[in-house]
Design a protein around this motif. Structure first.
Motif, PDB file in Angstrom:
ATOM      1  N   PRO A   9       0.818  -1.226   0.000  1.00  0.00           N
ATOM      2  CA  PRO A   9       0.000   0.000   0.000  1.00  0.00           C
ATOM      3  C   PRO A   9       0.848   1.271   0.000  1.00  0.00           C
ATOM      4  O   PRO A   9       0.567   2.217  -0.744  1.00  0.00           O
ATOM      5  CB  PRO A   9      -0.825  -0.131   1.288  1.00  0.00           C
ATOM      6  N   ALA A  10       1.909   1.282   0.835  1.00  0.00           N
ATOM      7  CA  ALA A  10       2.774   2.461   0.866  1.00  0.00           C
ATOM      8  C   ALA A  10       3.534   2.611  -0.447  1.00  0.00           C
ATOM      9  O   ALA A  10       3.729   3.727  -0.948  1.00  0.00           O
ATOM     10  CB  ALA A  10       3.756   2.352   2.036  1.00  0.00           C
ATOM     11  N   MET A  11       3.969   1.507  -1.041  1.00  0.00           N
ATOM     12  CA  MET A  11       4.669   1.550  -2.323  1.00  0.00           C
ATOM     13  C   MET A  11       3.749   2.072  -3.419  1.00  0.00           C
ATOM     14  O   MET A  11       4.151   2.873  -4.274  1.00  0.00           O
ATOM     15  CB  MET A  11       5.193   0.155  -2.695  1.00  0.00           C
ATOM     16  N   GLU A  36       2.025   6.479  -7.198  1.00  0.00           N
ATOM     17  CA  GLU A  36       1.053   7.511  -7.601  1.00  0.00           C
ATOM     18  C   GLU A  36       1.712   8.891  -7.618  1.00  0.00           C
ATOM     19  O   GLU A  36       1.457   9.709  -8.519  1.00  0.00           O
ATOM     20  CB  GLU A  36      -0.137   7.496  -6.643  1.00  0.00           C
ATOM     21  N   ARG A  37       2.584   9.158  -6.657  1.00  0.00           N
ATOM     22  CA  ARG A  37       3.310  10.432  -6.638  1.00  0.00           C
ATOM     23  C   ARG A  37       4.240  10.538  -7.838  1.00  0.00           C
ATOM     24  O   ARG A  37       4.368  11.603  -8.469  1.00  0.00           O
ATOM     25  CB  ARG A  37       4.117  10.569  -5.350  1.00  0.00           C
ATOM     26  N   VAL A  38       4.916   9.415  -8.164  1.00  0.00           N
ATOM     27  CA  VAL A  38       5.833   9.425  -9.298  1.00  0.00           C
ATOM     28  C   VAL A  38       5.099   9.768 -10.590  1.00  0.00           C
ATOM     29  O   VAL A  38       5.590  10.557 -11.410  1.00  0.00           O
ATOM     30  CB  VAL A  38       6.537   8.045  -9.419  1.00  0.00           C
ATOM     31  N   TYR A  39       3.918   9.207 -10.773  1.00  0.00           N
ATOM     32  CA  TYR A  39       3.176   9.480 -12.005  1.00  0.00           C
ATOM     33  C   TYR A  39       2.606  10.898 -12.038  1.00  0.00           C
ATOM     34  O   TYR A  39       2.102  11.345 -13.060  1.00  0.00           O
ATOM     35  CB  TYR A  39       2.083   8.422 -12.219  1.00  0.00           C
ATOM     36  N   ARG A  40       2.711  11.599 -10.907  1.00  0.00           N
ATOM     37  CA  ARG A  40       2.392  13.038 -10.911  1.00  0.00           C
ATOM     38  C   ARG A  40       3.664  13.868 -11.109  1.00  0.00           C
ATOM     39  O   ARG A  40       3.637  15.085 -11.044  1.00  0.00           O
ATOM     40  CB  ARG A  40       1.717  13.432  -9.589  1.00  0.00           C
ATOM     41  N   GLY A  41       4.812  13.145 -11.292  1.00  0.00           N
ATOM     42  CA  GLY A  41       6.066  13.835 -11.571  1.00  0.00           C
ATOM     43  C   GLY A  41       6.901  14.136 -10.354  1.00  0.00           C
ATOM     44  O   GLY A  41       7.860  14.905 -10.430  1.00  0.00           O
ATOM     45  N   VAL A  42       6.610  13.513  -9.219  1.00  0.00           N
ATOM     46  CA  VAL A  42       7.324  13.797  -7.974  1.00  0.00           C
ATOM     47  C   VAL A  42       8.097  12.551  -7.537  1.00  0.00           C
ATOM     48  O   VAL A  42       7.517  11.469  -7.398  1.00  0.00           O
ATOM     49  CB  VAL A  42       6.342  14.214  -6.854  1.00  0.00           C
ATOM     50  N   PHE A  60      13.229   2.093  -0.383  1.00  0.00           N
ATOM     51  CA  PHE A  60      13.014   2.174  -1.828  1.00  0.00           C
ATOM     52  C   PHE A  60      13.109   3.623  -2.295  1.00  0.00           C
ATOM     53  O   PHE A  60      12.695   4.546  -1.584  1.00  0.00           O
ATOM     54  CB  PHE A  60      11.627   1.648  -2.208  1.00  0.00           C
ATOM     55  N   SER A  61      13.640   3.792  -3.507  1.00  0.00           N
ATOM     56  CA  SER A  61      13.660   5.102  -4.154  1.00  0.00           C
ATOM     57  C   SER A  61      12.826   5.005  -5.424  1.00  0.00           C
ATOM     58  O   SER A  61      12.971   4.044  -6.194  1.00  0.00           O
ATOM     59  CB  SER A  61      15.095   5.505  -4.486  1.00  0.00           C
ATOM     60  N   PHE A  62      11.933   5.994  -5.632  1.00  0.00           N
ATOM     61  CA  PHE A  62      11.056   6.027  -6.804  1.00  0.00           C
ATOM     62  C   PHE A  62      11.356   7.295  -7.595  1.00  0.00           C
ATOM     63  O   PHE A  62      11.242   8.408  -7.064  1.00  0.00           O
ATOM     64  CB  PHE A  62       9.582   6.024  -6.379  1.00  0.00           C
ATOM     65  N   VAL A  63      11.739   7.138  -8.858  1.00  0.00           N
ATOM     66  CA  VAL A  63      12.090   8.289  -9.703  1.00  0.00           C
ATOM     67  C   VAL A  63      11.284   8.222 -10.991  1.00  0.00           C
ATOM     68  O   VAL A  63      11.280   7.175 -11.663  1.00  0.00           O
ATOM     69  CB  VAL A  63      13.601   8.290 -10.025  1.00  0.00           C
ATOM     70  N   PRO A  64      10.596   9.320 -11.366  1.00  0.00           N
ATOM     71  CA  PRO A  64       9.829   9.307 -12.615  1.00  0.00           C
ATOM     72  C   PRO A  64      10.735   9.265 -13.836  1.00  0.00           C
ATOM     73  O   PRO A  64      11.840   9.812 -13.825  1.00  0.00           O
ATOM     74  CB  PRO A  64       9.031  10.609 -12.559  1.00  0.00           C
TER      75      PRO A  64
END
Length: 294
Positions: free
Chosen positions: A12-14, A19-25, A38-42
């Motif tokens: 759920p947290a991932m 969702e934030r990444v797909y908003r560009g963040v 974990f690191s998430f990069v758009p």
């Protein structure tokens, strides 16, 4: 299993980070329950639109995985020791009882029954010997190294003389170079050479003019030792199995053995910080090279 147990609760947290990444963040998740960071990069395409995400598993999880793998390895080694220890006594009992039945009833037993009991004796004996060897290898693997300067040339000559005692009538050409001295545990190095020279002696048994060569040299910060023979060799496609427990390249009808000697040699060489590899062609001999640190 590790990922299913540890990462599923973090999903759920991932998903929120994605969702934030797909908003560009860009986002980062430190999840204690999953023992992971974990690191998430758009990822944007040529037009600047977001087409995906790079998810990176950072170092804390790698450390956690290494710790868990180390614990798992230790558990497996402990189970192996327990199995080997618990196997020995029952197998020896089965072997001895079957022998007693054979000896006491040799004249009354039908040929088929006697043959089956001989198979029981042979099988139980082999299993007991394998359990003994596993226990011995595990014990040697935990043996603290007592390093000293070893005259490897003299040790190799003496070891070859010892292994030849089993086949005194054979003519074997033994060639040994001037081997560099090693900083090693004398007893364990003797076992390594015993295993490799016994192997070479066994697999040259069917060669008309058997030859075993031992050479050594220094290369950078490593000492390299080579044991080469002109014996039966093996198919190189099976080389990856060569140093595993109970692995055989030839049938027992061709060459006796339990498939443990090379596994033991590899363990003891690795204890010294070295490596071992083999090259061969079937019916054209084999060469084993092992290294020790200077």
């Amino acid at each position: 299993e590790y990922f299913a147990q540890r990462w599923l609760p973090a999903w759920p947290a991932m998903n929120g980070c994605l969702e934030r990444v797909y908003r560009g963040v860009a986002a980062r998740l430190d999840d204690q329950q999953a023992s992971a960071t974990f690191s998430f990069v758009p990822v944007r395409d040529e037009l600047g639109a977001i087409g995906g995400a790079i998810v990176t598993l950072l170092e804390p999880t790698a450390t956690s995985l290494r710790d868990e793998l180390a614990r798992t390895k230790a558990d497996l080694e402990q189970y192996g020791r327990m199995i080997a220890h618990d196997f020995r006594s029952p197998m020896r009992t089965i072997e001895q009882m079957a022998k007693i039945v054979l000896d006491d009833n040799a004249e009354q037993l039908p040929p088929r029954a006697a043959s089956l009991l001989n198979h029981v004796v042979s099988g139980a004996s082999k299993l007991a010997m394998r359990a003994d060897l596993v226990s011995r290898i595990e014990s040697l693997s935990r043996h603290s190294l007592s390093r000293q300067t070893v005259d490897v040339t003299a040790l190799a000559r003496k070891t070859f003389d010892e292994v030849r005692v089993a086949e005194p009538d054979r003519e074997v050409e033994f060639i040994i170079g001037d081997l560099p001295a090693a900083d090693a545990d004398f007893d364990l190095l003797r076992l390594i050479l015993n295993s490799l020279l016994s192997n070479a002696l066994k697999f040259t048994r069917k060669v008309e003019h058997a030859r075993i060569e031992v050479n050594g040299w220094r290369e950078g910060d490593q000492l390299i030792y080579s044991i080469k023979d002109n014996g039966a060799g093996f198919d190189p496609k099976y080389a990856g199995r060569l140093f595993g427990f109970f692995q055989r390249m030839h049938s027992e009808e061709e060459f006796e053995g339990l498939g443990m000697g090379l596994a033991m040699a590899r363990r003891l060489i690795e204890r010294h910080g070295g490596t071992i590899r083999a090259e061969a062609q079937k019916n054209h001999g084999a060469e084993f090279r092992f290294t020790l640190p200077v």
